[in-house]
Enzyme design. Structure first.
Site, PDB file in Angstrom:
ATOM      1  CD  GLN A  37     -10.452  -8.731  -3.245  1.00  0.00           C
ATOM      2  OE1 GLN A  37     -11.669  -8.835  -3.265  1.00  0.00           O
ATOM      3  NE2 GLN A  37      -9.837  -7.649  -3.688  1.00  0.00           N
ATOM      4  CG  ASP A  79      -4.201 -10.113   1.613  1.00  0.00           C
ATOM      5  OD1 ASP A  79      -5.341  -9.722   1.919  1.00  0.00           O
ATOM      6  OD2 ASP A  79      -3.550  -9.644   0.661  1.00  0.00           O
ATOM      7  CG  HIS A 131      -2.744  -6.679  -3.363  1.00  0.00           C
ATOM      8  ND1 HIS A 131      -2.114  -5.626  -2.759  1.00  0.00           N
ATOM      9  CD2 HIS A 131      -3.729  -6.143  -4.123  1.00  0.00           C
ATOM     10  CE1 HIS A 131      -2.699  -4.489  -3.131  1.00  0.00           C
ATOM     11  NE2 HIS A 131      -3.682  -4.779  -3.962  1.00  0.00           N
ATOM     12  CB  CYS A 188      -2.247  -4.016  -6.656  1.00  0.00           C
ATOM     13  SG  CYS A 188      -2.772  -2.325  -6.872  1.00  0.00           S
ATOM     14  CE  LYS A 247      -9.470  -4.513  -1.080  1.00  0.00           C
ATOM     15  NZ  LYS A 247      -9.483  -3.843  -2.367  1.00  0.00           N
TER      16      LYS A 247
HETATM   17  N1  C6P Z   1      -7.091  -4.990  -4.000  1.00  0.00           N
HETATM   18  C1  C6P Z   1      -8.226  -4.673  -6.119  1.00  0.00           C
HETATM   19  O1  C6P Z   1      -8.818  -3.987  -6.950  1.00  0.00           O
HETATM   20  P1  C6P Z   1      -6.062  -2.047   0.676  1.00  0.00           P
HETATM   21  O2  C6P Z   1      -5.753  -1.213  -0.534  1.00  0.00           O
HETATM   22  O3  C6P Z   1      -4.959  -1.966   1.692  1.00  0.00           O
HETATM   23  O4  C6P Z   1      -7.410  -1.805   1.223  1.00  0.00           O
HETATM   24  O5  C6P Z   1      -6.115  -3.568   0.154  1.00  0.00           O
HETATM   25  C2  C6P Z   1      -4.964  -4.128  -0.419  1.00  0.00           C
HETATM   26  C3  C6P Z   1      -5.221  -5.523  -0.894  1.00  0.00           C
HETATM   27  C4  C6P Z   1      -4.576  -6.570  -0.270  1.00  0.00           C
HETATM   28  N2  C6P Z   1      -4.788  -7.831  -0.628  1.00  0.00           N
HETATM   29  C5  C6P Z   1      -5.638  -8.158  -1.613  1.00  0.00           C
HETATM   30  C6  C6P Z   1      -5.854  -9.601  -1.946  1.00  0.00           C
HETATM   31  C7  C6P Z   1      -6.326  -7.158  -2.300  1.00  0.00           C
HETATM   32  O6  C6P Z   1      -7.184  -7.485  -3.262  1.00  0.00           O
HETATM   33  C8  C6P Z   1      -6.096  -5.803  -1.941  1.00  0.00           C
HETATM   34  C9  C6P Z   1      -6.776  -4.688  -2.677  1.00  0.00           C
HETATM   35  C10 C6P Z   1      -7.855  -4.042  -4.798  1.00  0.00           C
HETATM   36  O7  C6P Z   1      -7.944  -5.849  -6.311  1.00  0.00           O
HETATM   37  C11 C6P Z   1      -7.157  -2.726  -4.978  1.00  0.00           C
HETATM   38  S1  C6P Z   1      -5.566  -2.897  -5.701  1.00  0.00           S
END
Ligand code: C6P
Length: 413
Positions: free
Chosen positions: A210, A207, A130, A370, A233
């Site tokens: 997910q 990370d 991401h 993203c 999430k």
């Molecule tokens: N992906 C998706 O729709 P934040 O925005 O900081 O809470 O999470 C960022 C992020 C980091 N790593 C991974 C693997 C992610 O999937 C995400 C967030 C969302 O896939 C929003 S772009």
């Protein structure tokens, strides 16, 4: 402070749905089918109520006031760290830092580790990251002469570990990878990669945006050094993320933000840092959000992370079959996957598809998710449609998605 506990009732999505008020609404006159859980999940009543209770009954700042309300808020906020430590199998609550989101957690690691890097040092990422696990490292590399390299993704959508082995060297200072790809649904072998990184004296950052919301995750079992995820999430509130790190590393690192609460003493000339985790939580922290997140973790634990994972993986298999049986649909990612499916449905652009599905009350995500380098440069797609599942989704909702996709193909065909 009284804590709500949740009995392990097994996973009955129809029953669980009743606890998520947003799921009972309609969109365009149709029952909402919410399949955009990778972006953010809906919130159960217990989380809404825990946060509401804080604001109504003991709203106060933490670590400051010597009065009843502040003591209650401090106890609830501090013990939220303990709940999250237990949720991810951390040795100590002091290794759990509350941030704003996964993105901030990863920026914190990158910024605070910077003084330990020197020009020419290598940071190894993967092609399925991401943006939040690419851009911070890229910027540090540009400003401080580091080199960023990417472990390739195979045609099947998994990491090329043979290539990774060859890329690791004495120059590698850090490997940072996603546990679960938000585009491919790939579950990466973090333990193996962390072992490879450590064999070369490198650190391993994960990370887990997910993975933590969807499967049992233990930082001890993963063998990593840092782990980042977001509250929103995992049935928790927005505005809170978590960074877990090993005590000995966190103690050696520079703070990320400076100000109140993160110090133990300040003079006109200098300052000394507070103990962990407060050293990394400058200013008034995310109090209501921390309380809400702890409640979400208890809620998920009560259902059982194993059951949640099994349920979502069954939904993903069902989605691959239902969508895969449609002419012109191409699914991306490996067979064995987490609970999300990215696809292209000829001849409909994913943005048009998402708009048409929305007319039927079905929420999916469309775009590059993203993860532009992966979607555009590796998969060679301008955009993808993605359905991502959570504990409250049902097979019937996936059938509704497949029917909606078929209908859209007819409109554009
Ligand atoms: N992906 C998706 O729709 P934040 O925005 O900081 O809470 O999470 C960022 C992020 C980091 N790593 C991974 C693997 C992610 O999937 C995400 C967030 C969302 O896939 C929003 S772009």
């Amino acid at each position: 402070m009284t804590m709500t506990t949740h009995a392990n009732a097994g996973l009955r999505p129809e029953e669980l749905r009743k606890q998520f008020p947003a799921l009972s609404r309609t969109v365009n006159g149709k029952k909402l089918v919410y399949l955009d859980n990778g972006a953010t999940t809906q919130k159960p009543l217990c989380v809404l109520e825990a946060m509401d209770r804080y604001y109504r009954e003991y709203n106060s700042n933490v670590h400051r006031g010597i009065h009843r309300l502040s003591e209650e808020a401090t106890e609830a906020y501090d013990s939220a760290h303990e709940t999250i430590a237990g949720f991810i199998g951390a040795h100590s609550w002091q290794e759990v830092i509350f941030t704003k989101n996964t993105t901030e957690s990863l920026n914190l690691v990158a910024r605070s580790l910077l003084p330990t890097f020197k020009k020419g040092d290598e940071v190894l990422l993967t092609q399925m990251e991401h943006h939040s696990n690419i851009v911070p490292w890229q910027q540090l590399a540009k400003q401080h002469g580091l080199v960023v390299r990417y472990i390739p993704v195979t045609d099947e959508g998994i990491l090329d570990l043979l290539a990774a082995r060859k890329m690791l060297s004495a120059k590698t200072k850090l490997v940072s990878l996603t546990h679960v790809s938000n585009v491919l649904g790939t579950i990466n072998p973090v333990r193996e990669v962390a072992g490879m990184a450590h064999d070369h004296g490198a650190l391993c950052v994960v990370d887990a945006a997910q993975s933590v919301p969807h499967m049992p995750v233990s930082v001890q079992e993963l063998g990593c050094d840092f782990l980042a995820f977001s509250g929103h999430k995992m049935a928790g509130p927005t505005g809170i993320g978590v960074l877990w790190g090993r005590t000995e590393l966190l103690e050696r690192m520079q703070p990320f933000l400076y100000g109140g609460d993160m110090i133990s003493s300040v003079s006109f000339q200098d300052a000394e840092w507070n103990e962990l985790p407060w050293k990394f939580e400058a200013g008034t922290p995310v109090i209501a959000e921390g309380i809400g997140l702890a409640e979400a973790a208890r809620f998920l634990t009560g259902i059982g992370m194993d059951s949640i994972q099994r349920h979502e993986q069954a939904l993903a298999r069902h989605a691959c079959e239902a969508l895969g049986s449609l002419k012109g649909v191409r699914i991306f990612g490996p067979r064995e996957r987490a609970g999300l499916v990215s696809f292209w449905a000829d001849p409909v652009h994913p943005h048009d598809l998402a708009s048409l599905l929305d007319q039927d009350g079905i929420a999916i995500r469309a775009g590059h998710h993203c993860a532009m380098p992966l979607v555009v440069e590796v998969l060679k797609q301008p955009a993808l449609a993605r359905a991502s599942f959570y504990l409250y989704n049902t097979k019937e909702e996936i059938d509704a998605l497949a029917a909606g996709v078929k209908k859209a193909q007819k409109v554009f065909g």
